[in-house]
Enzyme design. Structure first.
Site, PDB file in Angstrom:
ATOM      1  CD  GLU A  80      -3.703   1.055   1.612  1.00 25.69           C
ATOM      2  OE1 GLU A  80      -3.932   1.398   2.210  1.00 25.69           O
ATOM      3  OE2 GLU A  80      -2.909  -0.558   2.300  1.00 25.69           O
ATOM      4  CD  GLU A 137      -4.498  -0.504   9.243  1.00 23.61           C
ATOM      5  OE1 GLU A 137      -3.509  -1.200   9.298  1.00 23.61           O
ATOM      6  OE2 GLU A 137      -5.343  -0.094   8.335  1.00 23.61           O
TER       7      GLU A 137
END
Ligand code: BGC
Length: 702
Positions: free
Chosen positions: A325, A585
């Protein structure tokens, strides 16, 4: 690629500059000495319209006989980004031709000049770096020599996208020595650096030609203490190195990794910690914020926030540095920009990225989810696209330089206009696809989206962005009457539509964006809800950055501190109790039983929740900017101490000098020491005093 030439005989060189860029990434060597310190040059921009060109002073590297050698790699330009998506667009980008353009300008004393530029007379050879790419890593055969130079081919590319370097250079900024080498229960040899970093490993090894090194990267160990990197998803993130004979030191050159651990899948001899260093690579931003406290857990949290920023400010503000990502997610940047701007001087960094945002706007003026935009079919989401207004406004407030608003005003206003054009209900933002209160703890099972209504979030941010356009427009002398009328209409419609607040995040937004009719009562209701929820957060990306501000601003500082100091899941200190060295996260990236939240979306270096540090600067230490005096040309210092911490010291090197605030609990109460280089309002125990520049010691209630 290489070019060779002789300097003009008998002429003294006054100055030589190399002007260079690449489609891909490059490193240049003049007479075998590296030119400049920029790693991953020319950085990451919206290449189709904006490709940065670097100019280096190379006067000191010139000799009589000269050879300029440049090594190129795919970089962001030709890697398969984003890794997890299959799309024709990605395949097109992956297969793009890399290329290089350079010119060396030598000025001799007396005014004569010579220009040596890339062209068909240049030659290329295959490099010992056999493979390099953003997600999969790098392969180097140290013994490889291609002694058959071939002529370079001219590549016909448009040049109207070339722009001078705008951002900070990415550099090797810190070195972290390995802490230990150990064998896991599964029998793997693993090196622990004790800190998650973004960059690469440098290793030293004495080997025979042909010996192999294979290194895999990971962020955490699993519950059994074994190496784990399933959460990198399709990113292989590996180093493959074939040794030459003898002692050698090497690190990857054209890629980067996010890691704390490396697994030595192959390594000659018995590895020892002294053989490994993690080199942290990030944008060369100056640290301006400092915080220390009397609480070890909070200090670790602060360190994690700083490392989260270093690890994700590698030319573009990214979500994470490790999995397939590593994109410039607008929502993450919007959430963290205030914190980022107080930790480091990130003005240049954001000036550049915001121009990419402008370049990548959709035709209707809306802003997508990632910048540079590499997501085909992407549509704007509330709280993500609002980075268009929030980031420039914050950069202006922190540094007081109007340039960012001048550059971005049209994009700011265009974003609001685009919402007006997109919505299904006048004066609210309804419809569309949104990320909502992403990863909110009140998400229904199986969903990434918290329970806060999407139309609520979208409409609240519509109001907030409109208010920022008005404020920016007034400063720039623009006619903002249309936006003033729109803002009033949004507030009316919002109040008529959202007559109750159902989640923590709904309360938070209604107060923080001034939308609730009775902000005090709404903040009180939030406080009650938090206590009813077990003195716990239920928020995600949208609510979390603001919850402590809302509580402390309206008389619930004690509760805000309780949330910050909570150690059980869910809390900021829970990951600290699990050994985190960066921000996670998920609140429960590693769960209480030691298992993982998931493999598919579980980054251990995602800065969003690190935004809490702006509350530590602005409320705990109390160093606040005054909206009417951007850049801290006047300050408000209003500390909010808490006995559970004992003491706190914080400072910010503002554009107007260092403002510092310390407090310490003693027998006679709380002792405050405040230094301000600018006139300030000091607020202690609710009492305000106006002071001039100077150092002040004050006492307050314990
Ligand atoms: C990213 C986030 C991002 C989100 C958008 C994720 O995959 O890592 O941080 O904002 O997608 O929903």
């Amino acid at each position: 690629m290489a070019g060779r030439w002789s300097a003009r005989r008998g002429r003294k060189v006054e100055r030589a500059t190399l002007t260079i860029t690449a489609l891909g990434v490059y490193e240049a060597f003049l007479n075998d000495r590296r030119v400049g310190k920029f790693v991953m040059a020319p950085g990451w921009t919206s290449y189709d319209t904006r490709l940065q060109v670097q100019t280096y002073d190379v006067t000191g590297l010139l000799g009589a006989e000269n050879a300029l050698r440049v090594r190129g790699g795919k970089g962001w330009y030709a890697s398969p980004i984003p890794g997890w998506l299959k799309s024709a667009d990605k395949t097109r980008r992956k297969n793009r031709q890399t290329a290089l353009i350079a010119e060396l300008l030598i000025r001799y004393e007396g005014g004569e000049a010579e220009l040596i530029a890339t062209g068909e007379d240049w030659q290329w050879v295959e490099s010992p770096i056999r493979f390099s790419e953003i997600y999969d890593g790098e392969t180097c055969d140290a013994g490889f020599v291609d002694d058959a130079p071939k002529p370079c081919a001219l590549f016909d590319a448009p040049m109207d996208n070339l722009i001078p370097q705008e951002g900070e250079e990415v550099r090797e900024m810190e070195r972290v020595e390995a802490k230990r080498v150990f064998t896991t229960p599964a029998g793997d040899t693993v090196v622990d650096f004790g800190q998650e970093v973004t960059g690469y490993v440098e290793f030293r090894v004495d080997a025979h030609a042909g010996d192999r090194v294979r290194i895999l990267h990971g962020e955490v160990l699993d519950r059994d203490g074994n190496f784990y990197n399933e959460n990198y998803r399709s990113a292989k993130a590996e180093i493959n190195y074939t040794c030459r004979e003898g002692a050698q030191t090497w690190h990857p050159e054209l890629t980067f990794f996010g890691f704390r651990y490396i697994k030595l899948d192959a390594f000659p001899g018995t590895p020892a910690p002294e053989q490994f260093t993690a080199i942290a690579v990030y944008s060369d931003m100056r640290q301006i914020g400092h915080v220390r406290t009397g609480h070890a857990g909070v200090n670790q949290l602060i360190s994690n926030v700083f490392w989260g920023q270093k690890g994700n400010f590698l030319d573009v503000p990214t979500d994470c540095p490790q999995r397939d990502e590593r994109l410039g997610w607008t929502g993450d940047a919007e959430v963290f920009v205030r914190a980022a701007s107080l930790n480091y001087d990130v003005e240049r960094f954001f000036l550049k990225w915001l121009k990419d945002m402008t370049a990548d706007r959709f035709p209707d003026g809306s802003v997508g989810s990632v910048i540079p935009n590499v997501l085909p079919g992407d549509r704007p989401s509330a709280a993500w696209g609002d980075a268009a207004t929030i980031c420039p406004w914050t950069i202006w407030q922190t540094y007081g330089n109007i340039e960012v608003l001048e550059n971005q005003y049209d994009t700011m206003a265009g974003w609001v206009d685009a919402i007006t054009g997109m919505t299904t209900t006048p004066n609210l933002w309804t419809g569309g696809t949104h990320f909502a209160d992403w990863l909110g703890l009140d998400a229904p099972s199986g969903s990434y989206k918290g329970s806060t209504r999407e139309d609520f979030i979208a409409s609240a941010f519509y109001a907030h962005s409109t208010s920022l356009v008005i404020r920016a427009g007034r400063l720039l002398g623009r006619d903002v009457s249309r936006y003033e009328a729109l803002y009033d209409a949004i507030v009316l419609a919002f109040r008529a539509t959202f007559t109750d607040y159902r989640t923590q995040t709904e309360h938070i937004l209604a107060v923080r964006f001034g939308l609730a009719e009775d902000v005090q009562a709404t903040a009180d209701a939030l406080a009650e809800m938090v206590v009813r929820d077990g003195t716990q957060l239920r928020t995600g990306f949208v609510g979390t950055p603001h919850i402590l501000h809302v509580l402390s601003e309206y008389g619930h500082a004690d509760l805000a501190w309780s949330l910050l100091l909570r150690e059980q899941y869910p809390s900021w200190l829970y990951p600290v109790s699990k050994g985190a060295t960066t921000i996670w996260e998920h609140w429960d990236g590693i769960m209480e039983d030691g298992g993982f939240w998931s493999a598919d979306m579980n980054s251990f270096n995602h800065y969003a929740y690190g935004s809490v540090i702006d509350w530590i600067y602005e409320v705990a230490a109390g160093i606040r900017h005054d909206e009417a005096h951007p850049g801290f040309s006047r300050a408000i210092v209003a500390p909010t101490p808490d006995a559970r911490l004992g003491w706190l010291e914080a400072s910010i090197d503002t554009r107007n000098g260092r403002i510092s605030s310390k407090w310490n609990y003693g027998a006679e109460g709380v002792r405050y020491e405040i230094d301000t280089p600018v006139p300030a309002t000091l607020v202690i125990d609710g009492r305000a005093t106006e002071v001039g520049p100077g150092s002040y010691t004050l006492w307050g209630r314990a």
